[in-house]
Write an enzyme that holds these catalytic residues in place. Sequence first.
Site, mmCIF file in Angstrom:
data_model
loop_
_atom_site.group_PDB
_atom_site.id
_atom_site.type_symbol
_atom_site.label_atom_id
_atom_site.label_comp_id
_atom_site.label_asym_id
_atom_site.label_seq_id
_atom_site.Cartn_x
_atom_site.Cartn_y
_atom_site.Cartn_z
ATOM 1 N N THR A 110 -116.536 -78.125 -3.266
ATOM 2 C CA THR A 110 -116.198 -79.550 -3.200
ATOM 3 C C THR A 110 -114.698 -79.787 -3.391
ATOM 4 O O THR A 110 -114.091 -80.612 -2.698
ATOM 5 C CB THR A 110 -116.989 -80.334 -4.267
ATOM 6 O OG1 THR A 110 -118.382 -80.234 -3.978
ATOM 7 C CG2 THR A 110 -116.570 -81.794 -4.286
ATOM 8 N N SER A 149 -120.059 -83.681 4.640
ATOM 9 C CA SER A 149 -120.266 -83.295 3.251
ATOM 10 C C SER A 149 -119.587 -81.950 3.059
ATOM 11 O O SER A 149 -119.416 -81.190 4.020
ATOM 12 C CB SER A 149 -121.765 -83.177 2.940
ATOM 13 O OG SER A 149 -121.995 -82.439 1.750
ATOM 14 N N THR A 150 -119.209 -81.663 1.826
ATOM 15 C CA THR A 150 -118.699 -80.318 1.545
ATOM 16 C C THR A 150 -119.672 -79.259 2.049
ATOM 17 O O THR A 150 -119.259 -78.207 2.546
ATOM 18 C CB THR A 150 -118.491 -80.131 0.029
ATOM 19 O OG1 THR A 150 -117.448 -81.007 -0.407
ATOM 20 C CG2 THR A 150 -118.113 -78.691 -0.307
ATOM 21 N N ASN A 151 -120.959 -79.571 1.964
ATOM 22 C CA ASN A 151 -121.981 -78.565 2.235
ATOM 23 C C ASN A 151 -122.136 -78.213 3.706
ATOM 24 O O ASN A 151 -122.802 -77.222 4.030
ATOM 25 C CB ASN A 151 -123.320 -79.033 1.664
ATOM 26 C CG ASN A 151 -123.239 -79.290 0.176
ATOM 27 O OD1 ASN A 151 -122.295 -78.875 -0.484
ATOM 28 N ND2 ASN A 151 -124.230 -79.992 -0.356
ATOM 29 N N SER A 327 -93.135 -37.524 -7.312
ATOM 30 C CA SER A 327 -93.255 -37.282 -8.742
ATOM 31 C C SER A 327 -91.951 -37.581 -9.452
ATOM 32 O O SER A 327 -90.863 -37.387 -8.898
ATOM 33 C CB SER A 327 -93.659 -35.825 -9.009
ATOM 34 O OG SER A 327 -93.647 -35.529 -10.379
ATOM 35 N N SER A 328 -92.093 -38.055 -10.689
ATOM 36 C CA SER A 328 -90.915 -38.270 -11.525
ATOM 37 C C SER A 328 -90.543 -37.011 -12.297
ATOM 38 O O SER A 328 -89.501 -36.972 -12.960
ATOM 39 C CB SER A 328 -91.191 -39.409 -12.517
ATOM 40 O OG SER A 328 -92.260 -39.040 -13.389
ATOM 41 N N LYS A 333 -92.037 -32.702 -4.715
ATOM 42 C CA LYS A 333 -93.438 -33.039 -4.494
ATOM 43 C C LYS A 333 -93.552 -34.299 -3.644
ATOM 44 O O LYS A 333 -92.881 -35.296 -3.891
ATOM 45 C CB LYS A 333 -94.161 -33.257 -5.827
ATOM 46 C CG LYS A 333 -95.683 -33.306 -5.713
ATOM 47 C CD LYS A 333 -96.318 -33.318 -7.102
ATOM 48 C CE LYS A 333 -97.819 -33.096 -7.028
ATOM 49 N NZ LYS A 333 -98.505 -34.196 -6.352
#
Length: 483
Positions: A110, A149-151, A327-328, A333
Site C-alpha cells: 500500500t 487498488s494496491t492489490n 593476497s596481502s 598470488k
Amino acid sequence: MRPADPPRSGPSRVEHDLLGDRDVPAPALYGVHTLRATENFDVTGIPLGARPRLVEALAAVKQAAAVVNADLGLVTREQADAIVAACTEIRSGRWHDHFVVDVIQGGAGTSTNMNANEVVANRALELLGRERGDYRVLHPLEHVNRSQSTNDVYPTALKIALAVSIDDLVTALRALAAEFAARAAEFADILKVGRTQLQDAVPMTLGQEFATFAVMLGEDADRLGETKALIAEINLGGTAIGTGITTHPEYAARACAALREITGLPLTTAVNLVEATQDVGAFVQVSGVLKRTAVKLSKICNDLRLLSSGPRAGLGEISLPAVQAGSSIMPGKVNPVIPELVNQIAFRVVGNDVTVSMAAEAGQLQLNAFEPVIAESLHGMTADLTAGCDTLRRRCVSGITANTDVLAESLDRSLALVTALSPHIGYEAATDVAHRALSTGRPVTEIVVERTHLTRERLADILVPARLVAPVLLDLPVPGPAR
C-alpha cells in the site's frame, strides 16, 4: 544507502490523512502517506527509487488507468492529460528520487502505491500550473488512483517490471553463452582428460568442456523466456479482492489494452480476478527458474576455479585473467575472484528463492500481504544475476587461455586412454595396463606396446583425437559364442 530523513525544518506544506495533519517538505513530490511510511518502514535503506524498473512499471499502470478513466468519463480529460504527462516523465527516468518508501514494508505494498499516487498527483499539479498539495484540483486517491487498488496495481507493476528485468538477464546470459562458445571454438582441437567424481575418466577436448557451458546457459535463457508467459496475466481491474468493486464494467479489459499499448508487452486479463489477486504462483515459478540459473552458473564457476587451480600444485589446465593481487601476505598470488563473485551471487539467489517460497505460502484468504518481499527478492535476483553474467563474461571468460603443455602431459600420464583401448585389447588386458601404469608411473602407451599385440602404428591410429572424443565405427572381429 538509506534515504535521507525528511527535513524537520524549512519550507513545508500541511497535508491531512485519517491520523491528522502533518508537515510535508515543500519540495517533495510525495505527500503525507509517504511521509508516514518512511517513518514506519526504516529497514533496508533501499528506497523504491533504487528499483527503476518497478517505479517505471507503476507509472505505466497509472498512465493506463488515467487514459481509460477519461474515456469512461470518470476523470476529466484535463486531469488525465496531466497524469499521463507526469507518468511519461517518470517512465523516462525523472522524479525517481521522490520514491522514498523502503522496498520492504507492511501493508501488502500500500505504501508503494501511495508513494506513486502522490508523486504523480503533485507533478501533474505542477504541469497544470498549480501548487504541490493542491489536491482540490487533482487528488492522489480520487483521481490518480481512480478504479484501482494496491492489490491490483502492485502485482501488475511487479509483473511488468519483472518482464523487462528478465529480458535484461536473458540478453546477459546469451552474451555469456556466446563467449563460452567462442572459447569452445578456440579450444576445439585441444585434447585433455575428462573426469567423473574428480577421477580420470576418458579423453575429451577442452572445446567440448567449454561448449557444455554455452549450452547450459542457453538452455536457461530459453527457460527464462518461457516464464514471461506466466507473468503476462494480470489482475488489473480486480481492485481489492478481485471482484472489481468501484470499477466500471468495461474498465478491466480497457485498462489491460491500454497497458499493452504503453508497455509493448502481451498482457492479458486473468480469467478469474479473485483467484489472480490472491495467487502468487507465477512469482514462485519465476523464482525457481532464477534459482536454476544461479545453481548452474555457480557450478560453471566451480569448474573454472578447479580447472585453473594451482598454478603449479593444482590442475592448472587453464589460466583465468589476473584482475587483482590475491593476497596481502603471499607475493605473486592471484585468486579466481570473478568466479568467486558469481558463486556468492548464486548463494544469495538461492536464499531469495526460499524467501519467495515462504512469502507465497504465507498468503491468507483473498490476498497475499507479503508481495513487497517477493518483489524485492525477485528484482534482486534478476539484477544480481544480470550483473554477474556481464562481469563473468567481460572480466573472466573473454580472457581465459589454455595451458596446452599441462593438458598434454596430464593426458599422457592418465589412465583415460585405457578406456579407448579396451575394445581393442579386451577389458582384462586393459585393466592390467591401467594397474601397471598406475603403479609404475609409466605412460599407458608404452605399456600397451610392450604387453599387447598393438603396434605403435596401430596405437597411433586408434588414438587419433577424432576417434577419442566421439562415437566411431570399430574395425573389430565379432566375438563368437562362449564355449
